[in-house]
Design an enzyme around this catalytic site. Structure first.
Site, short mmCIF file in Angstrom:
data_model
loop_
_atom_site.label_atom_id
_atom_site.label_comp_id
_atom_site.label_asym_id
_atom_site.label_seq_id
_atom_site.Cartn_x
_atom_site.Cartn_y
_atom_site.Cartn_z
N GLN A 484 14.34 -10.43 -28.65
CA GLN A 484 13.86 -9.90 -29.93
C GLN A 484 14.20 -10.82 -31.11
OE1 GLN A 484 16.82 -9.41 -28.85
NE2 GLN A 484 18.00 -7.89 -29.93
N GLY A 485 15.01 -11.84 -30.86
CA GLY A 485 15.30 -12.80 -31.93
C GLY A 485 16.45 -12.42 -32.83
N SER A 486 17.36 -11.59 -32.33
CA SER A 486 18.45 -11.13 -33.20
C SER A 486 19.37 -12.27 -33.63
CB SER A 486 19.26 -10.03 -32.50
OG SER A 486 19.69 -10.44 -31.21
N SER A 524 16.32 0.03 -32.31
CA SER A 524 15.93 -0.74 -33.49
C SER A 524 17.00 -0.68 -34.57
CB SER A 524 14.60 -0.22 -34.08
OG SER A 524 13.60 -0.21 -33.12
N ARG A 525 18.26 -0.56 -34.14
CA ARG A 525 19.33 -0.37 -35.12
C ARG A 525 19.97 -1.67 -35.60
NH1 ARG A 525 24.19 -1.09 -33.19
NH2 ARG A 525 25.22 0.13 -34.81
N ALA A 704 15.86 -5.02 -45.50
CA ALA A 704 15.24 -4.95 -44.18
C ALA A 704 15.59 -3.66 -43.45
CB ALA A 704 15.68 -6.15 -43.34
N GLY A 706 14.88 -1.74 -39.23
CA GLY A 706 14.51 -1.96 -37.84
C GLY A 706 13.02 -1.83 -37.60
N GLY A 708 11.73 -2.83 -34.00
CA GLY A 708 11.47 -3.17 -32.60
C GLY A 708 10.68 -2.14 -31.83
N GLU A 709 10.67 -0.89 -32.32
CA GLU A 709 9.97 0.16 -31.59
C GLU A 709 8.71 0.63 -32.30
OE1 GLU A 709 13.66 2.67 -29.80
OE2 GLU A 709 13.67 2.27 -31.94
#
Lengths: 757, 757
Positions: A484-486, A524-525, A704, A706, A708-709
């Site tokens: 995911q690129g964290s 997505s936290r 920003a 989350g 991701g979902e």
């Protein structure tokens, strides 16, 4: 801002394409044994005996271990994030086909695999139950004799000791008076929607390796939650946490399959028992027996006024949790409270049941239950609009929850750009323009779906920033980069604060001995929670640098480099500065009377999808021509990565919508391989558009939140609504296979397929 | 205090005795090549050619690399902590027998070793110089064409670009007026004392392994200074520091052999050039060619008054630095300023010369030059006492530096228990009681030696303390546990602050990616510097825990556990607290006029030894019967470990006093093995007593100060003084071999040994 909002190339990209990135599958350590698992062939049965003699006798077999062996070593070998219900290896009973019953250990995995074939087990069959609604009934077969909540969550405590039930959580939410609401409505509609059991399909199957040390244990795992695993393994062993180390390199996808304990308890117990490092790597087939996504049944009933307001809504959701609870009860609750959708409804009643069955366990999967809910409420919402003859977009606009209004839990909405997301979707879909309806047997339609999701709360993240004497920076986090690129996003946050290039930040992730506690890379936290922690840590380092600078005669406003500060301080290049940050959002505890917090989430995720489909009325085949995804990202830290996340989630949900389904026969998964279980291929991908709506999340790092979902939410109902728009039929069950569409078309034409035969 | 002052068993003891402790020698990584070194056979020569063809042609040889190959990859491949004078592999010239000239890389170390034999080199011989005094003369052969100070230390800058000299540092200290002092003295005596070149003999020879990553490099090394190695390798490569990681597990002894860069530059260059992990492990023989202890010549001249006061002292010290400076210039300076001893002398003149020769390089070795100085000034001091007919103990008592008085640098003495140490030694030695002088050919005597040492300054240490939600603690430090027990001592400090058991603290040491900067584990600095950093980090964590507790309604004074705080904060066991601490003592920069700081050290180490010896007048054999060591430890954190340190240091110095000597023949070490180079065995150990004088170091952690070297100070002169006391002869050169004693005895009797022949 120089680093935030810039499409920084992923820090790990080169390592991945050159094959240097580390994965646990590649890890071998001296003296390591490989374990292979013998699994249950029955869905529900009492273990009479397990015959391991033939396996033990095979050349090269080091040991064969059963649940009873484990129990001698760990007297209470049950684990789980919500319930302590899952034995490390089956004990007394097996509860699903594929459950781990015994393990063969050998130096060579092929020897272990062959020996597994020589094990046999004798079971006394017990009646199984597979359907979530049936399992919730009083007379159902019972999967667990007694409920054992973990004690982790206060709101599960009341379940402790319950018997004769499969309901592992009975979450209730009452807001207003739905009975009166229905009375006051002009139309009342009720539908039932269903979703199927599916799998995460991370291309890297679950794997773990445990190395015993001197009173210590190191676990290398493909794991999204190293801090949790450390805590849970320490609990199982009765050890202090600092004796257990969990290390996680990169993951080949996770999607929720790798949260909490999966193989870690098993390899830890084995390694300590045989005093050798032990590794177990699942095959793709075994992954189907390990963790899945809940099948659901959702009964939804709404009352609407003729002018298009939703007056009341009742939701009853049954979650098919399979044989072990995993995090299912939290899915039932945390997603359950959003079951009425992102709408401003005065009267809401929600009942959400996590139900044990004799299927493979279900847990978290990208969206944490929300895609199942949105599938139902957005299909239903379309039917409501149709019922009162209103455009479905206009109907939604009229009902959406605005900032400042209370959600059903009583939580006041804030920084939730629901209206903006819907507007942007309408714009991208050209909703008001004429639409080509297709011709001949190919009919076209379009549809929308809109969903929202709370973040898991309250949770905490910690980060450390280490600034070296040459100004280069290392960032330590337990957020796991699983594609995911964290790493890149967190580097951008640290870099922005410290006024350096994101590429200059090195990220050390996934080591409980090194990085501070993090609740997990899930829900997505991370962008929000870990992003805030990283920002605090970088600010701490910056403040310490400034103090040091002032101390050595470089006051604020002076133009100096970091290395100058240290040189002035120590007379040479030496020293460093450590910044630490820990973040936890504010949270109102559960109200004793209502059993509900009125501050359920630190931020809201908003996602909407628009689909244009073409239905072949002669075959029932549905072609998604165009799929538009829009989400509220707060502020995109890295726009390209953010858009990729949005599209990736949508493609995943497209698979769940059209193709994927774990087919079960007497509890046996009959398509547990990629030969039989279809996931979307390149040729299945429609024209995709990913649109980010910028709407600052005030509490987020640089605004920003989350994401991701969010791309999963609207896809399924958008497609079903588009099919309805194209050919006038309503599909209520996932996946939407050509066969089902054709059956519905033929039924609508009054010539059902069964009648022909 | 519950943890400080308690003899906590060493945390790593179990791991060591069960063989689980990790050492780099045991480390193998996939794809690893092993390097073996081809070394110079001449002491000084210009390289005409190196023929590697035969080696390259051997089966299994992966590559053969020379200095020219390295230079293509790193254009300026010179490293060193004080001077950038040492090429990674010899370039243009070789400067000593044993210098690394080429490396063979192979999968198999035996293949590499065999191929090394096939390499040949042709040199143009240059005149060599081996003696430090000779090398300092204007007409000497020159080892380095031009001096290249590293720029690290401001006080070496003036040497940059100097040609036609072997003097790598010409340190001067002027205090008062020695010429006038001598005029005012009743007696003026001058002597010359010499010490030999010896080796550290860590039982784990030096080893390093470099693994190239994606634009990153990880170095596993047997290294006392991971932070420095990271910085220096980054400099050589032109990389930012955060791209280089240095990891250090346990060491099998260091004693200064493993400070700064040893093999790390070589394995790093090779690994990056061939894109494979590369490991090089020295044999014990090769260690003799890598780093040694300075041979010295010390001319010392003192003026005393007839009532026993030292009025003036001149010291001229030549340090034989060998072919490369390593940290030698700092030895010459940092120890140089204590060359006049722990005495209150109004007129002092010190000249201390670090001199290049064509011997294997010399650097830091337990005591950092001080044992060589004490050998001279305490032998000399005894001779002064004898000259005026005063008891040597009384003479010392009369002259010792008291707290509040200025040392020769102008630094005001503080917390230096010189008098107490001397008193305790006198008491342990029963100095005033009658002493058995032996009989017949066996004569007995006793002697004292007293020394002091400054700690290296200014230097910094950082630490991180991580408190988990269950209250267990991990401590992150770059202090390396190499047998001295630092992990245990640091755990005790953290535990004392956090009010837990030291055994409950896990120490993660030696990883530049994980632990903060530390100057190095050297110079007895860790207990004081890292101890203070750990204390600060633990106090930071404690303050954060207290704030968190108050925040969740557990005010100060309440009786609560750490896990309660976190449970109240997060509703479950979750979270952690990070404490960071960084310590640097105050330091007055060098005065521009005098070239001297007047605050040279954060603390003083004081050590004294008393020896009782028996001399066999027929063979010259000296038996040390009893060796008493006393040191000022401030406050002993762990009394047993502290006493072991004191005795260990004394035994090491006993070897340097009686046995050890690198014998050179034309620059070739002729006894580079333990078969020929004798270190003390169990049967050589006298009755040992280790006495700790507690005298709080106010600025130290819980009053503690460094102690690792103090046991080396007084041993050599105590033995020589005892021999003088026994048989009336004076040995002025180390080691004190039976042959030399016999020669001196026979010379004193007027029948020199040479005359007989």
């Amino acid at each position: 801002m120089k680093q935030i909002g810039r499409t920084v190339p992923r820090l790990e990209a080169r390592a991945k394409v050159t094959g240097r990135a580390e994965y646990v599958h590649n890890l071998r350590v001296p003296g390591m044994l490989t374990g292979k698992i013998f699994r249950s062939t029955v869905a529900h049965g009492r273990i009479r005996s397990i015959d391991t003699n033939a396996a033990r006798a095979q050349d090269g077999v080091f040991a064969v271990i059963t649940g009873d062996d484990i129990k001698k070593f760990i007297p209470d070998p049950y684990y789980g994030p919500a319930f302590h219900d899952q034995p490390i290896l089956a004990l007394e009973k097996v509860r699903y086909v594929g459950e781990a019953v015994a393990v063969v250990l050998a130096d060579d995995p092929h020897i272990a695999e062959r020996a597994v074939q020589a094990i046999s087990a004798d079971y006394e069959d017990l009646p199984p139950v597979f359907d979530e609604v049936e399992a919730a009934q009083p007379k159902s077969a019972i999967v667990h004799d007694v409920l054992r909540p973990a004690g982790t969550f206060a709101d599960l405590k009341h379940l402790a000791g319950r018997r004769n039930t499969n309901v592992a959580l009975d979450y209730q939410l009452r807001h207003g008076d739905t009975a009166r609401g229905f009375d006051e409505s002009d139309h009342v509609l009720e539908h039932v929607f269903k979703t199927q059991q599916v799998m995460h399909t991370p291309l890297e199957p679950i794997v773990a390796l445990a190395e015993p040390g001197d009173g210590t244990l190191t676990i290398h795992s493909s794991c999204q939650t190293p801090s949790f695993v450390r805590m849970e393994i320490a609990r199982l062993l009765g050890w202090p946490e600092n004796k257990v180390t969990v290390k996680v390199p990169f993951l080949g996808g996770g999607f929720g399959a790798k949260v909490y304990v999966k193989l870690e308890a098993l390899v830890s117990a084995l390694a300590l028992m045989v005093r050798r490092p032990v590794k177990i790597a699942l095959t793709m087939e075994e992954q189907f027996y390990t963790i899945t996504k809940h099948a659901t049944t959702f009964r939804i009933k709404s009352g609407v006024s003729k002018n298009g307001r939703i007056v009341a809504r009742e939701c009853e959701v049954w979650w098919n949790g399979g044989a072990y609870a995993d995090i299912g009860p939290r899915v039932a609750q945390k997603s359950g409270f959003t079951a009425a959708g992102p709408y401003d409804i005065d009267n809401v009643r929600i009942d959400s049941y996590e139900v044990y069955t004799n299927r493979p366990p279900a847990g978290a999967l990208r969206g944490f239950g929300v895609p199942q809910l949105v599938w139902a409420y957005e299909s239903h919402t379309d039917l409501l609009a149709r019922a009162i003859g209103m455009d479905p977009l206009a109907f939604r606009r009229k009902n959406i929850l605005a900032d400042g209004r209370p959600q059903a839990t009583g939580t006041i909405m804030e920084d939730a750009a629901i209206g903006k997301v819907l507007d942007r979707l309408a714009e991208k879909m050209n909703w008001d323009a004429p639409f080509d309806r297709g011709k001949n047997r190919l009919k076209r339609g379009r549809g929308l779906g809109l969903g929202f999701k709370a973040s898991i709360s309250p949770t905490t993240s910690g980060a450390i920033v280490n600034v070296s004497a040459d100004g280069s920076v290392v960032l330590y986090i337990n957020t796991i980069d699983m594609g995911q690129g964290s790493d890149t996003a967190m580097a951008q946050i640290a870099a922005e604060v410290l006024d350096i290039a994101a590429e200059a930040v090195k990220v050390v992730h996934g080591d409980t001995d090194v990085a501070p506690y993090d609740m997990g890379t899930l829900g997505s936290r991370s962008t929000f929670h870990m992003g805030n922690a990283v920002k605090l840590a970088a600010e701490d380092a910056r403040a310490k640098l400034a103090a040091l600078a002032a101390d050595v005669g470089l006051p604020e406003g002076t133009n100096y480099s970091v290395s100058e500060i240290f040189k002035k301080r120590y007379g040479m290049q030496a020293g460093n500065v450590i910044g630490a940050g820990s973040y936890v959002p504010s949270y109102k505890p559960t109200d004793a009377k209502t059993g509900q917090s009125t501050n359920v989430t630190p931020f809201w995720m908003i996602g909407a999808a628009g689909a244009e489909v073409e239905v072949d009325t002669e075959t029932g085949h549905v072609r998604v021509m165009r799929l538009v995804n829009v989400a509220d990202c707060g502020k995109a830290l890295n726009p390209k990565v953010a858009r990729t996340q949005l599209s990736g989630a949508a493609i995943m949900q497209l698979g769940f919508t059209l193709y994927e389904n774990m087919e079960l026969d007497g509890g046996q998964v009959t398509n547990a391989s990629f030969a039989d279980y279809k996931i979307p291929g390149f040729r299945d991908i429609p024209i995709m558009e990913a649109e980010l709506v910028t709407a600052a999340q005030k509490s987020g790092p640089f605004g920003a939140k989350g994401l991701g979902e969010s791309g999963t939410f609207g896809v399924s109902p958008a497609i079903a609504n588009a099919i309805h728009d194209a050919v006038g039929i309503r599909i209520t069950e996932l996946p939407i296979k050509a066969e089902n569409v054709l059956r519905a078309l033929r039924a609508a034409e009054g010539r059902p397929i069964g009648d022909e035969e």
